[in-house]
Write an enzyme that holds these catalytic residues in place. Structure first.
Site, mmCIF file in Angstrom:
data_model
loop_
_atom_site.group_PDB
_atom_site.id
_atom_site.type_symbol
_atom_site.label_atom_id
_atom_site.label_comp_id
_atom_site.label_asym_id
_atom_site.label_seq_id
_atom_site.Cartn_x
_atom_site.Cartn_y
_atom_site.Cartn_z
ATOM 1 N N HIS A 99 47.727 19.263 -15.684
ATOM 2 C CA HIS A 99 47.566 20.309 -16.693
ATOM 3 C C HIS A 99 48.558 19.984 -17.813
ATOM 4 O O HIS A 99 49.645 19.459 -17.534
ATOM 5 C CB HIS A 99 47.970 21.688 -16.180
ATOM 6 C CG HIS A 99 47.243 22.184 -14.974
ATOM 7 N ND1 HIS A 99 47.569 21.812 -13.704
ATOM 8 C CD2 HIS A 99 46.214 23.057 -14.861
ATOM 9 C CE1 HIS A 99 46.766 22.431 -12.841
ATOM 10 N NE2 HIS A 99 45.934 23.185 -13.514
ATOM 11 N N ASP A 102 52.056 21.027 -17.002
ATOM 12 C CA ASP A 102 52.769 20.344 -15.903
ATOM 13 C C ASP A 102 53.670 19.261 -16.460
ATOM 14 O O ASP A 102 54.727 18.978 -15.903
ATOM 15 C CB ASP A 102 51.822 19.584 -14.950
ATOM 16 C CG ASP A 102 50.723 20.426 -14.382
ATOM 17 O OD1 ASP A 102 50.929 21.640 -14.266
ATOM 18 O OD2 ASP A 102 49.657 19.857 -14.048
HETATM 19 C C1 XLS Z 1 43.942 26.335 -8.662
HETATM 20 C C2 XLS Z 1 43.164 25.177 -9.080
HETATM 21 C C3 XLS Z 1 43.768 24.351 -10.186
HETATM 22 C C4 XLS Z 1 42.739 23.419 -10.766
HETATM 23 C C5 XLS Z 1 43.116 22.836 -12.071
HETATM 24 O O1 XLS Z 1 43.668 26.983 -7.664
HETATM 25 O O2 XLS Z 1 42.903 24.416 -7.933
HETATM 26 O O3 XLS Z 1 44.895 23.685 -9.778
HETATM 27 O O4 XLS Z 1 42.421 22.374 -9.892
HETATM 28 O O5 XLS Z 1 43.418 23.798 -13.013
#
Ligand code: XLS
Ligand code: CA
Ligand code: CA
Length: 437
Positions: A99, A102
């Protein structure tokens, strides 16, 4: 600087190996069903769990011990990039996913935030150039910051919607810059807590508009990543709009978006929706929309998104069976959207966890390939539906039958006989393949 001293590149040592820092099943160059394991599996590391995750939970603070802990701000972000490339390379994993938030910290303004992002994207680009690590997908975090309290693409606040659009635009530019093969939309807070204050129709219309803007902009900047939507039924909101594969496909179809997207399916989201992982993969596959896998597992005893590393062989066999039946995962991959347990706080646990997941998927691939080669389930299914191959069944399938013709048939067809579904027998056959492969 290095962050995982004492850990060498992880090698395949095979089944008999007792070395915890070696693959027992993942042999990247081994050919299975006409392709190497590396080509089939296209593993990816999730930046948010593995580099950014701290081991916090709602009841307690950070437990993870990381060699980058003493840094802060942009220095911390830079250290994590170095650590990421060291870890991904040592694990011999070809891809990673992130993301926007991140990888770089938010600033006081959107301008500052974008500047931080550019700095880290540059550093990632340099590291990608000097390694063979590629970006499977990137996405935007439009759920952590308090501004998204009412959602992003489905917020009640037009200013937040505009901010979200700006964030998606930047995310697409970053994806293009780093050669992302896919671009993910996970509806973080795209849902509702109560219908009493919610205009569901407007929220869904607006969400579809945001997707259309993203499609147009990607075209404009010549970013040809596969767009993926990731369903999840709840968490953080009580009801997430992209509830499961079927709901998401209906939404895409409704707004004319279907041909522009595939689905990124996560095992733990499937079980939260009351489905098995293979159910979600099957629904997507049937619609030609199987895009990518978020590999993890939930806990039978806990009703939330625990994102554990996948170690359940039965589930990976059935997941890889769907992938093989799909003719492969295409531009997608197997992304470990999984975090080490809070009590597994040492840096080497990150290696043990990925090795466990990679071996579990590799074994799943091998067993699924063998099941398919022997047409085990195909033969069972062919036989089970054989009544639709001739006579009245063939007429139903070809569309020739009518209520009148079927009534005529039913009136003279007495008694009707059913055959056993042989559930336990079939499961024991799958177990035999699991044990012998
Ligand atoms: C959250 C999601 C997230 C997605 C990406 O539960 O798994 O991490 O994979 O935004
Ligand atoms: Ca996920
Ligand atoms: Ca999850």
């Amino acid at each position: 600087m290095t962050y995982f001293d004492g850990i060498e590149n992880i090698q395949f040592e095979g089944r008999g190996s007792k070395n915890p820092l070696a693959f027992k099943h993942y042999n990247p160059s081994e050919i299975i069903a006409g392709k190497t394991m590396e080509e089939h599996l296209r593993f990816a590391v999730s930046y948010w769990h593995t580099l950014t995750g701290e081991g916090t939970d709602p009841f307690g603070a950070q437990t993870n011990i990381r060699a980058w802990d003493h840094f802060s701000g942009l220095d911390l972000a830079k250290a994590r990039v170095e650590a990421a490339f060291e870890l991904i390379t040592k694990l011999n994993i070809p891809y990673f996913c992130f993301h926007d938030r991140d990888i770089a910290p938010e600033g006081a303004t959107l301008q500052e935030t974008n500047k931080n992002l550019d700095t880290i994207v540059d550093l990632i680009k340099q590291n990608m150039r000097t390694s063979s690590v590629k970006l499977l997908w990137n996405t935007q975090n439009m759920f952590s910051n308090p501004r998204f309290v009412h959602g992003a693409g489905t917020t009640c606040n037009a200013d937040v919607y505009a901010y979200s659009a700006a964030q998606v635009k930047k995310g697409l530019e970053v994806g293009k810059e780093l050669g992302a093969e896919n671009y993910v939309f996970w509806g973080g807070r795209e849902g509702y807590e109560t219908l009493l204050n919610t205009d569901m129709k407007l929220e869904l219309d607006n969400l579809a508009k945001l997707y259309w803007m993203a499609i147009d902009y990607a075209k404009e900047i010549d970013f040809d990543a596969q767009f993926l939507i990731e369903p999840k039924p709840k968490e953080p909101t009580k009801h997430q709009y992209d509830f499961d594969a079927a709901t998401t496909i209906a939404f895409l179809q409704n707004y004319g978006l279907k041909e522009h997207f595939k689905l990124n399916l996560e095992a733990n989201h499937a079980t939260l929706a009351g489905h098995t992982f293979e159910h979600e993969l099957r629904v997507a596959r049937m619609h030609g929309m199987l895009g990518s896998l978020d590999a993890n597992q939930g806990d039978l005893l806990l009703g939330w998104d625990t994102d554990e590393f996948p170690t359940d062989l039965y589930s990976t066999v059935l997941a890889m069976y769907e992938v093989l039946q799909n003719g492969g995962i295409g531009k997608g991959g197997v992304n470990f959207d999984a975090k080490v347990r809070r009590a597994s706080f040492d840096p080497e646990d990150l290696f043990y966890a990925h090795i466990a997941g990679m071996d579990c998927y590799s074994k799943g691939l091998k067993v699924a390939a063998k099941l398919l080669e022997d047409r085990v389930l195909e033969n069972i299914i062919d036989n089970r539906y054989r009544s639709f191959k001739e006579g009245i069944g063939a007429e139903i399938v070809s569309g020739k039958a009518t209520l009148r013709s079927l009534e005529q048939y039913a009136l003279q067809n007495n008694p009707i006989r059913n055959e056993s579904g042989r559930h336990e027998l079939i499961k024991s056959i799958v177990n035999e393949y699991l044990l012998s492969e």
